[in-house]
Design a protein around this motif. Structure first.
Motif, PDB file in Angstrom:
ATOM      1  N   THR A   1      50.475  92.576   8.971  1.00  0.00           N
ATOM      2  CA  THR A   1      50.724  92.343   7.677  1.00  0.00           C
ATOM      3  C   THR A   1      51.760  91.415   7.375  1.00  0.00           C
ATOM      4  O   THR A   1      51.750  90.611   6.437  1.00  0.00           O
ATOM      5  CB  THR A   1      50.823  93.726   6.739  1.00  0.00           C
ATOM      6  OG1 THR A   1      49.590  94.453   6.861  1.00  0.00           O
ATOM      7  CG2 THR A   1      50.969  93.439   5.249  1.00  0.00           C
ATOM      8  N   LEU A   2      53.012  91.608   7.781  1.00  0.00           N
ATOM      9  CA  LEU A   2      54.158  90.721   7.661  1.00  0.00           C
ATOM     10  C   LEU A   2      53.753  89.184   8.011  1.00  0.00           C
ATOM     11  O   LEU A   2      54.200  88.545   7.264  1.00  0.00           O
ATOM     12  CB  LEU A   2      55.218  91.247   8.328  1.00  0.00           C
ATOM     13  CG  LEU A   2      55.995  92.583   8.114  1.00  0.00           C
ATOM     14  CD1 LEU A   2      57.072  93.168   9.142  1.00  0.00           C
ATOM     15  CD2 LEU A   2      56.833  92.312   6.635  1.00  0.00           C
ATOM     16  N   ALA A   3      53.276  88.975   9.145  1.00  0.00           N
ATOM     17  CA  ALA A   3      52.904  87.812   9.739  1.00  0.00           C
ATOM     18  C   ALA A   3      52.035  87.090   8.560  1.00  0.00           C
ATOM     19  O   ALA A   3      52.004  85.969   8.289  1.00  0.00           O
ATOM     20  CB  ALA A   3      52.037  87.973  11.044  1.00  0.00           C
ATOM     21  N   ARG A   4      50.898  87.939   8.196  1.00  0.00           N
ATOM     22  CA  ARG A   4      49.924  87.304   7.208  1.00  0.00           C
ATOM     23  C   ARG A   4      50.660  86.788   5.973  1.00  0.00           C
ATOM     24  O   ARG A   4      50.280  85.910   5.238  1.00  0.00           O
ATOM     25  CB  ARG A   4      48.878  88.327   7.000  1.00  0.00           C
ATOM     26  CG  ARG A   4      47.563  87.562   6.262  1.00  0.00           C
ATOM     27  CD  ARG A   4      46.556  88.892   5.916  1.00  0.00           C
ATOM     28  NE  ARG A   4      47.132  89.722   5.065  1.00  0.00           N
ATOM     29  CZ  ARG A   4      47.065  91.139   5.562  1.00  0.00           C
ATOM     30  NH1 ARG A   4      46.910  91.505   6.705  1.00  0.00           N
ATOM     31  NH2 ARG A   4      47.504  92.187   4.833  1.00  0.00           N
ATOM     32  N   GLU A   5      51.571  87.810   5.645  1.00  0.00           N
ATOM     33  CA  GLU A   5      52.287  87.298   4.168  1.00  0.00           C
ATOM     34  C   GLU A   5      53.314  86.178   4.243  1.00  0.00           C
ATOM     35  O   GLU A   5      53.818  85.712   3.592  1.00  0.00           O
ATOM     36  CB  GLU A   5      52.992  88.688   3.931  1.00  0.00           C
ATOM     37  CG  GLU A   5      52.160  89.750   3.357  1.00  0.00           C
ATOM     38  CD  GLU A   5      51.753  89.621   1.932  1.00  0.00           C
ATOM     39  OE1 GLU A   5      51.840  88.495   1.226  1.00  0.00           O
ATOM     40  OE2 GLU A   5      50.683  90.280   1.479  1.00  0.00           O
TER      41      GLU A   5
END
Length: 317
Positions: free
Chosen positions: A70-74
């Motif tokens: 999720t962090l990477a996607r954001e």
């Protein structure tokens, strides 16, 4: 680059359906959502157009993998995040009728606590700002690691601090007051809620805390007060008071994280993310920064959970 340090975890909510009359009285349906104050802050920074990096323990378990993805996607850089072989922390969130949450942590040998001084080599020394806070500043060994990072970066990077007190997670009040006392002389931007002040310093008014923090060396002190608005001051500016942005409150989960993310982003976009710039803020500039942060926080309050806004959603004025 703004580096956000601390916990990433899952918030666990009770499904209201399981509490209705006629439901199975021997079971509770649960819903788990990504969260943690520093995690929310990092996502909020990315959604508001900043370039954040996350420095916090991300487990290799199913929850940790989801947090990292999720962090990477954001758009959050996770290259610095240690990946310890430890479980992800789970925090039970109980939201009252007014939308105010309380938190109970399950687990105490979890990934976010496993960060050590040996991991600091992962953190770039040329960051524009380092943000620390929440319960990772009050539990070991991660607290010692973050103190070492603050010591290393003090004078190099802007140091931002949000205590985000959670006595249900770290019940020792002295662990929190010790962390605040240690941080104040090293902090450039302090954001704290009036609830945090009340938890830590019985009977102390926000204005008295602001005086204490400024005398200790903080450049800009901001006290959020929920629906009562915000107070802020520097050594050169007397206390400025702004009302809260009007909104229909669904819950306040993530509101403080949104406020801090928006404040840091506004300062960064205006070239003010440095201690000398904070110390020299004039009243109108500070008012504009706080108003932007308040508008962003109001959007989060009008949504379920910590769903932080994107830059295009926040009114310019």
């Amino acid at each position: 680059m703004i580096i956000v340090c601390g916990e990433a975890l899952f918030d666990v909510f009770s499904d209201a359906v399981s509490e209705r009359d006629g439901a199975d009285q021997d079971a509770i349906a649960l819903t788990a959502r990504i969260g943690g104050s520093p995690f929310n802050l990092a996502v909020g920074l990315a959604r508001l157009g900043a370039a954040p990096m996350f420095f916090g323990g991300l487990s290799t378990d199913i929850f940790g993998r989801r947090l990292a993805a999720t962090l990477a996607r954001e758009g959050v850089d996770i290259a610095a995040a240690p990946r310890p072989v430890a479980a992800t922390a789970l925090v039970m969130v109980d939201v009252d009728a007014a939308g105010v949450p309380t938190y109970t942590l399950y687990g105490d040998a979890t990934a976010e606590r496993a960060v050590t001084v040996a991991d600091l080599g992962r953190v770039p020394s040329d960051a524009a700002a380092i943000h620390v806070g929440s319960y990772c500043m009050a539990v070991e060994p991660v607290a010692s690691a973050l103190r070492a990072l603050v010591t290393r970066q003090h004078g190099r990077s802007l140091i931002a601090f949000d205590p985000n007190v959670r006595l249900t997670i770290q019940p020792r009040r002295d662990a929190w007051t010790d962390a605040v006392a240690w941080m104040l002389p090293k902090t450039d931007l302090l954001k704290i809620s009036d609830e945090d002040i009340a938890h830590l310093y019985t009977g102390m008014a926000p204005a008295a805390f602001i005086d204490m923090a400024l005398q200790a060396g903080v450049a800009l002190v901001v006290v959020t007060r929920g629906g009562a608005g915000v107070l802020a001051a520097t050594a050169q500016l007397p206390v400025l008071e702004l009302p809260a942005t009007s909104t229909v409150v669904i819950d306040t989960v993530g509101a403080g994280d949104t406020f801090q993310a928006a404040l840091l982003c506004w300062l960064s976009r205006h070239g003010l993310l440095a201690r000398p710039a904070l110390a020299a803020l004039d009243r109108d500039t500070l008012r504009a920064a706080l108003a932007f942060a308040g508008r962003a926080a109001a959007i989060t309050c009008a949504r379920r959970g910590a769903d932080l806004p994107r830059l295009e959603e926040v009114p310019a004025t």
